[in-house]
Design an enzyme around this catalytic site. Structure first.
Site, PDB file in Angstrom:
ATOM      1  N   GLY A 142       0.839  -1.208   0.000  1.00 11.67           N
ATOM      2  CA  GLY A 142       0.000   0.000   0.000  1.00 11.67           C
ATOM      3  C   GLY A 142       0.868   1.250   0.000  1.00 11.67           C
ATOM      4  N   ALA A 153      15.339  11.071  -0.957  1.00 11.18           N
ATOM      5  CA  ALA A 153      16.497  11.035  -0.051  1.00 11.18           C
ATOM      6  C   ALA A 153      17.466   9.925  -0.454  1.00 11.18           C
ATOM      7  CB  ALA A 153      16.019  10.829   1.385  1.00 11.18           C
ATOM      8  N   ARG A 170       1.443  -5.190  -5.405  1.00  8.21           N
ATOM      9  CA  ARG A 170       1.665  -6.408  -4.610  1.00  8.21           C
ATOM     10  C   ARG A 170       1.864  -7.513  -5.643  1.00  8.21           C
ATOM     11  NH1 ARG A 170      -2.692  -3.790  -1.332  1.00  8.21           N
ATOM     12  NH2 ARG A 170      -1.674  -3.123   0.568  1.00  8.21           N
ATOM     13  N   ASP A 214      -0.121   2.067   8.638  1.00  8.32           N
ATOM     14  CA  ASP A 214      -0.695   1.243   9.705  1.00  8.32           C
ATOM     15  C   ASP A 214       0.069   1.277  11.038  1.00  8.32           C
ATOM     16  OD1 ASP A 214      -2.556   0.462   7.816  1.00  8.32           O
ATOM     17  OD2 ASP A 214      -1.519  -1.398   7.306  1.00  8.32           O
ATOM     18  N   ARG A 271      -5.466  -2.168   8.852  1.00  6.33           N
ATOM     19  CA  ARG A 271      -5.419  -3.635   8.711  1.00  6.33           C
ATOM     20  C   ARG A 271      -5.694  -4.265  10.076  1.00  6.33           C
ATOM     21  NH1 ARG A 271      -3.326  -6.087   4.123  1.00  6.33           N
ATOM     22  NH2 ARG A 271      -2.189  -4.235   3.577  1.00  6.33           N
TER      23      ARG A 271
END
Ligand code: F6P
Length: 330
Positions: free
Chosen positions: A15, A26, A76, A131, A175
């Site tokens: 995600g 960076a 994914r 998350d 999640r």
């Protein structure tokens, strides 16, 4: 021009999270400053399997810092999840002369990185997920922006909920982790929070508390429900039927994943991105970058996977004392 110290590739996986662009920037600029060539891989691990990567220059990462999402795209990858996929990815890295791969993503992406390291690729992970569910680090890129976005949305909901004297069930992402719900619970002064780490499935007591709150004169109530609990529409219906209080469910959903990253996300992403390159430059192998006691640090990937994330008990207690007046929690 002095000779390159080697090739580093960077990808974003899983995600997206606001601040990922700052981390890529960076990595590219620090990589160049330390004498490396940095390749940007598109679409996560799929990009290695499909050889979708380009050498990035300092200019390529201009004007990216302030934007959410990831300009390298993310995915994914089903193929990479298979052992054959990982072997193929390692082979391609070797062929292209990529010695180190920086993976910006969550725990699923790190599992992929750990397994890839077994085939000889040096992997370095930067935690990028809204998350905040990764055990070895106090901070993950995107959490702050996501919480601020959800907090603003919940402030708005409280106003309409107040006007109609309703109960609001608000579902936030995370999640199986309750951190976004916990932080919004504190930041929004929610009457109740329901998080997977603590909820004991006692809906009767939750509803009883809503009734008691109403009887004590509370005109409206905000219940923050974590995604890991889910079923917000069903819960709203159940509350309305049991209490007679008009109840609405709102699922904030993917809105929490977009938007310009906050200063905290930009700074932490920039520091961790730079640090990932420095870890490679120091000759370290297979490390994850994170924050511990407020400072950036690195840890062996295998060690990191032995750790377990719990909820912050003190913060949970603060949420209960300041807003959550019920006693149904474990
Ligand atoms: O891991 C980030 C996250 O937004 C979770 O909070 C959520 O469960 C999941 O990703 C949603 O995934 P997708 O974008 O595939 O729907």
């Amino acid at each position: 021009m002095s000779e390159s110290k080697g090739k580093i590739a960077v990808l974003t996986s899983g995600g997206d999270a606001p601040g990922m662009n700052a981390a890529i920037r960076a990595v590219v600029r620090t990589g160049m400053a330390r004498g490396y060539e940095v390749y940007g891989v598109r679409r996560g691990y799929n990009g290695i399997l499909n050889r979708e990567m380009d050498l990035l220059t300092s200019r390529d990462v201009s004007e990216k810092l302030q934007h959410g999402g990831t300009f390298l795209f993310t995915a994914r990858s089903a193929e990479f999840r298979e052992e054959e996929g990982k072997k193929k990815a390692a082979r391609i890295c070797k062929e292209l002369g990529i010695e180190s791969l920086i993976v910006i993503g969550g725990d699923g992406s790190f599992t992929g990185a750990k397994n890839l390291s077994k085939y000889g690729v040096n992997v370095v992970g930067i935690p990028g997920t809204i998350d905040l569910d990764i055990a070895y680090t106090e901070y993950t890129i995107g959490f702050d922006t996501a919480v601020n976005t959800a907090m603003e949305a919940i402030d708005r909901l409280r106003e309409t909920s107040n006007s109609h004297e309703r109960c609001s069930v608000v579902e936030v992402m995370g999640r199986s982790s309750g951190y976004i719900a916990l932080w919004c619970g504190i930041a929004n002064g929610a009457e109740q929070i329901i998080i997977p780490e603590k909820f004991d499935n006692n809906y009767e007591r939750l509803i009883e508390q809503i009734k008691l709150n109403r009887e004590s004169g509370m005109t409206h109530q905000v219940i923050i429900n974590a995604e890991g609990i889910g079923h917000s529409y069903g819960l709203a219906k159940q509350i309305e039927e049991a209490t007679g209080i008009e109840t609405r469910a709102t699922i904030i959903g993917h809105l929490q994943r977009g938007g310009s990253p906050t200063a905290r996300d930009r700074v932490c992403a920039s520091v961790m991105g730079a640090y990932a390159v420095d870890v490679i430059d120091q000759g370290k192998r297979n490390r994850l970058i994170g924050y511990k006691n407020g400072h950036v640090y690195d840890i062996d990937i295998e060690e990191a996977f032995k750790m377990e994330k719990g909820i912050n008990e003190y913060e949970y207690d603060v949420a209960k004392v300041l807003g959550t007046k019920c006693s149904y929690h474990k």
